[in-house]
Scaffold this motif. Sequence first.
Motif, PDB file in Angstrom:
ATOM      1  N   GLN A 172      -3.231   3.028 -14.439  1.00  0.00           N
ATOM      2  CA  GLN A 172      -4.322   3.093 -13.465  1.00  0.00           C
ATOM      3  C   GLN A 172      -4.201   1.964 -12.432  1.00  0.00           C
ATOM      4  OE1 GLN A 172      -7.472   3.136 -16.563  1.00  0.00           O
ATOM      5  NE2 GLN A 172      -8.297   4.920 -15.466  1.00  0.00           N
ATOM      6  N   VAL A 173      -3.826   0.787 -12.939  1.00  0.00           N
ATOM      7  CA  VAL A 173      -3.677  -0.354 -12.025  1.00  0.00           C
ATOM      8  C   VAL A 173      -2.545  -0.089 -11.046  1.00  0.00           C
ATOM      9  CG1 VAL A 173      -3.089  -2.804 -11.872  1.00  0.00           C
ATOM     10  CG2 VAL A 173      -4.644  -2.008 -13.660  1.00  0.00           C
ATOM     11  N   GLN A 174      -1.428   0.420 -11.548  1.00  0.00           N
ATOM     12  CA  GLN A 174      -0.288   0.679 -10.667  1.00  0.00           C
ATOM     13  C   GLN A 174      -0.605   1.770  -9.665  1.00  0.00           C
ATOM     14  OE1 GLN A 174       2.294  -1.234 -10.481  1.00  0.00           O
ATOM     15  NE2 GLN A 174       1.576  -2.474 -12.225  1.00  0.00           N
ATOM     16  N   GLU A 175      -1.397   2.756 -10.050  1.00  0.00           N
ATOM     17  CA  GLU A 175      -1.804   3.803  -9.110  1.00  0.00           C
ATOM     18  C   GLU A 175      -2.655   3.207  -7.990  1.00  0.00           C
ATOM     19  OE1 GLU A 175      -3.783   6.726 -11.416  1.00  0.00           O
ATOM     20  OE2 GLU A 175      -1.938   7.695 -12.133  1.00  0.00           O
ATOM     21  N   PHE A 176      -3.567   2.298  -8.366  1.00  0.00           N
ATOM     22  CA  PHE A 176      -4.399   1.665  -7.338  1.00  0.00           C
ATOM     23  C   PHE A 176      -3.536   0.805  -6.415  1.00  0.00           C
ATOM     24  CE2 PHE A 176      -6.784  -1.957  -5.736  1.00  0.00           C
ATOM     25  CZ  PHE A 176      -7.870  -1.330  -5.134  1.00  0.00           C
ATOM     26  N   VAL A 177      -2.613   0.018  -6.970  1.00  0.00           N
ATOM     27  CA  VAL A 177      -1.756  -0.843  -6.158  1.00  0.00           C
ATOM     28  C   VAL A 177      -0.926  -0.013  -5.181  1.00  0.00           C
ATOM     29  CG1 VAL A 177       0.224  -2.411  -6.234  1.00  0.00           C
ATOM     30  CG2 VAL A 177      -1.660  -2.712  -7.840  1.00  0.00           C
ATOM     31  N   ALA A 178      -0.352   1.105  -5.681  1.00  0.00           N
ATOM     32  CA  ALA A 178       0.462   1.955  -4.815  1.00  0.00           C
ATOM     33  C   ALA A 178      -0.372   2.565  -3.699  1.00  0.00           C
ATOM     34  CB  ALA A 178       1.131   3.049  -5.653  1.00  0.00           C
ATOM     35  N   SER A 238      -9.302  -4.963   9.726  1.00  0.00           N
ATOM     36  CA  SER A 238      -8.888  -3.938   8.770  1.00  0.00           C
ATOM     37  C   SER A 238      -9.750  -3.932   7.512  1.00  0.00           C
ATOM     38  CB  SER A 238      -7.422  -4.156   8.367  1.00  0.00           C
ATOM     39  OG  SER A 238      -6.588  -4.185   9.494  1.00  0.00           O
ATOM     40  N   TYR A 239     -10.684  -4.899   7.398  1.00  0.00           N
ATOM     41  CA  TYR A 239     -11.446  -5.000   6.157  1.00  0.00           C
ATOM     42  C   TYR A 239     -12.300  -3.763   5.906  1.00  0.00           C
ATOM     43  CZ  TYR A 239     -14.912  -6.345   2.756  1.00  0.00           C
ATOM     44  OH  TYR A 239     -15.726  -6.350   1.657  1.00  0.00           O
ATOM     45  N   ASP A 240     -12.997  -3.293   6.939  1.00  0.00           N
ATOM     46  CA  ASP A 240     -13.910  -2.162   6.749  1.00  0.00           C
ATOM     47  C   ASP A 240     -13.164  -0.932   6.240  1.00  0.00           C
ATOM     48  OD1 ASP A 240     -16.036  -3.696   7.599  1.00  0.00           O
ATOM     49  OD2 ASP A 240     -15.837  -3.085   9.695  1.00  0.00           O
ATOM     50  N   THR A 241     -11.967  -0.703   6.778  1.00  0.00           N
ATOM     51  CA  THR A 241     -11.177   0.457   6.335  1.00  0.00           C
ATOM     52  C   THR A 241     -10.793   0.320   4.866  1.00  0.00           C
ATOM     53  OG1 THR A 241     -10.284   0.723   8.559  1.00  0.00           O
ATOM     54  CG2 THR A 241      -9.097   1.804   6.776  1.00  0.00           C
ATOM     55  N   PHE A 242     -10.372  -0.893   4.476  1.00  0.00           N
ATOM     56  CA  PHE A 242      -9.981  -1.087   3.077  1.00  0.00           C
ATOM     57  C   PHE A 242     -11.185  -1.000   2.143  1.00  0.00           C
ATOM     58  CE2 PHE A 242      -9.330  -3.824  -0.618  1.00  0.00           C
ATOM     59  CZ  PHE A 242      -8.202  -3.233  -1.164  1.00  0.00           C
ATOM     60  N   ALA A 243     -12.341  -1.532   2.584  1.00  0.00           N
ATOM     61  CA  ALA A 243     -13.533  -1.460   1.743  1.00  0.00           C
ATOM     62  C   ALA A 243     -13.928  -0.012   1.480  1.00  0.00           C
ATOM     63  CB  ALA A 243     -14.681  -2.215   2.411  1.00  0.00           C
ATOM     64  N   THR A 244     -13.819   0.840   2.497  1.00  0.00           N
ATOM     65  CA  THR A 244     -14.110   2.265   2.317  1.00  0.00           C
ATOM     66  C   THR A 244     -13.150   2.893   1.315  1.00  0.00           C
ATOM     67  OG1 THR A 244     -14.927   2.402   4.591  1.00  0.00           O
ATOM     68  CG2 THR A 244     -14.331   4.473   3.510  1.00  0.00           C
ATOM     69  N   PHE A 245     -11.875   2.489   1.398  1.00  0.00           N
ATOM     70  CA  PHE A 245     -10.877   2.993   0.451  1.00  0.00           C
ATOM     71  C   PHE A 245     -11.200   2.552  -0.977  1.00  0.00           C
ATOM     72  CE2 PHE A 245      -7.233   1.349  -1.957  1.00  0.00           C
ATOM     73  CZ  PHE A 245      -6.618   2.533  -2.325  1.00  0.00           C
ATOM     74  N   ALA A 246     -11.535   1.256  -1.165  1.00  0.00           N
ATOM     75  CA  ALA A 246     -11.743   0.717  -2.513  1.00  0.00           C
ATOM     76  C   ALA A 246     -13.008   1.255  -3.160  1.00  0.00           C
ATOM     77  CB  ALA A 246     -11.788  -0.807  -2.463  1.00  0.00           C
ATOM     78  N   TRP A 251     -11.579   4.967  -7.911  1.00  0.00           N
ATOM     79  CA  TRP A 251     -11.199   3.570  -8.190  1.00  0.00           C
ATOM     80  C   TRP A 251     -12.329   2.760  -8.803  1.00  0.00           C
ATOM     81  CZ3 TRP A 251      -6.513   4.535  -7.947  1.00  0.00           C
ATOM     82  CH2 TRP A 251      -5.897   5.153  -6.854  1.00  0.00           C
ATOM     83  N   GLN A 252     -13.501   3.361  -9.011  1.00  0.00           N
ATOM     84  CA  GLN A 252     -14.618   2.610  -9.559  1.00  0.00           C
ATOM     85  C   GLN A 252     -14.389   2.173 -10.999  1.00  0.00           C
ATOM     86  OE1 GLN A 252     -18.230   4.847  -8.940  1.00  0.00           O
ATOM     87  NE2 GLN A 252     -18.156   4.625  -6.701  1.00  0.00           N
ATOM     88  N   GLY A 253     -13.545   2.876 -11.690  1.00  0.00           N
ATOM     89  CA  GLY A 253     -13.228   2.466 -13.056  1.00  0.00           C
ATOM     90  C   GLY A 253     -12.110   1.455 -13.124  1.00  0.00           C
ATOM     91  N   VAL A 254     -11.507   1.139 -11.998  1.00  0.00           N
ATOM     92  CA  VAL A 254     -10.411   0.179 -11.955  1.00  0.00           C
ATOM     93  C   VAL A 254     -10.873  -1.175 -11.425  1.00  0.00           C
ATOM     94  CG1 VAL A 254      -8.099  -0.283 -11.050  1.00  0.00           C
ATOM     95  CG2 VAL A 254      -8.774   2.063 -11.616  1.00  0.00           C
TER      96      VAL A 254
END
Length: 322
Positions: A80-86, A142-150, A155-158
Amino acid sequence: MPAFRLSPTTLLLLKRGLWRGVTTLHRERGWGTSVWALVGVTLLVQIFLVLCLGVQGVDQLLRTRTDLRLQVQEKVTDRQVQEFVAAAQQSPGVSAVEYITREQAYERERKSNPDLVSFLEQFKIDNPFPDTIAVTMDDLGSYDTFATFAKQPQWQGVIDPAFLSQATGQESELRRMLRLTDAGRSLSFFVLLLTGGILLFIVIELVRRRAFLRREEVFVERMSGAQEASVVLPFATEATILLFGALAMSLACLFLILFLLPLLVPALGDTGTFGALRSEVGRLLAVFGPMLIVVQFLLAPGIGFVGAFLGTRGGRGGLVTA
């Protein structure tokens, strides 16, 4: 289009004015105190220019080194961690993503803060550092775009949502600091202009004193119908030569200060707290420094001429004019 050429009379006037300025400056050596005053003010100009670049360096670091540390929730699998990192690496504006385990965080802390690790080992405290994911973004925008992604449900369980909220607070604080750097840049520019005005007034006062000492010579020139340029140009030449010398000496002093500064302030060393800022300012100096030096030497004749024109008129110059 015909080439621009000066008339023989104008050329002769320039040559005589320049030559008289050089010979008079060489003959009359009562300018020692004045030149040191010029060195002091021009050194202040150099320091404020470096401060302006320093404020710009802080701004660049804040904008281009936006790092987030997101805590990984417990009982999350490596897959799961590697999927999030990728997936995070493919997010727009993200330049680097690194998974840092508890053990890696502990060893890094041992190198950066050995006293804390010694304290933990002395009292046999378990490793308090969690698994984290370090995300480095290209810029603050770029923060807002990444925050929307995260914040996507998958990804809430990661990622721990509480840490994402803390990152949002850090982003707000960063924007506030950027507003402070904008204010600091404006203030530095204002003080730089003020210092330039002081430099002009020093040149005017220097010319007034020298014109007062030669008031009879200047009076005779004006009474004989000499052009104003023939009166002003020798003083402008003297002031320009003194400004060139002051600029050269102030630059030498500035380079010495910049060389000794890391020794006097260890925090500005390569491994110090502000080492990154020093490197960024050094990069800006390498890019803009030569241009700023050339601009200063190009402005010196203009300041010398304006100071000579104003210094030979009015005030004590009332004895200079007819």
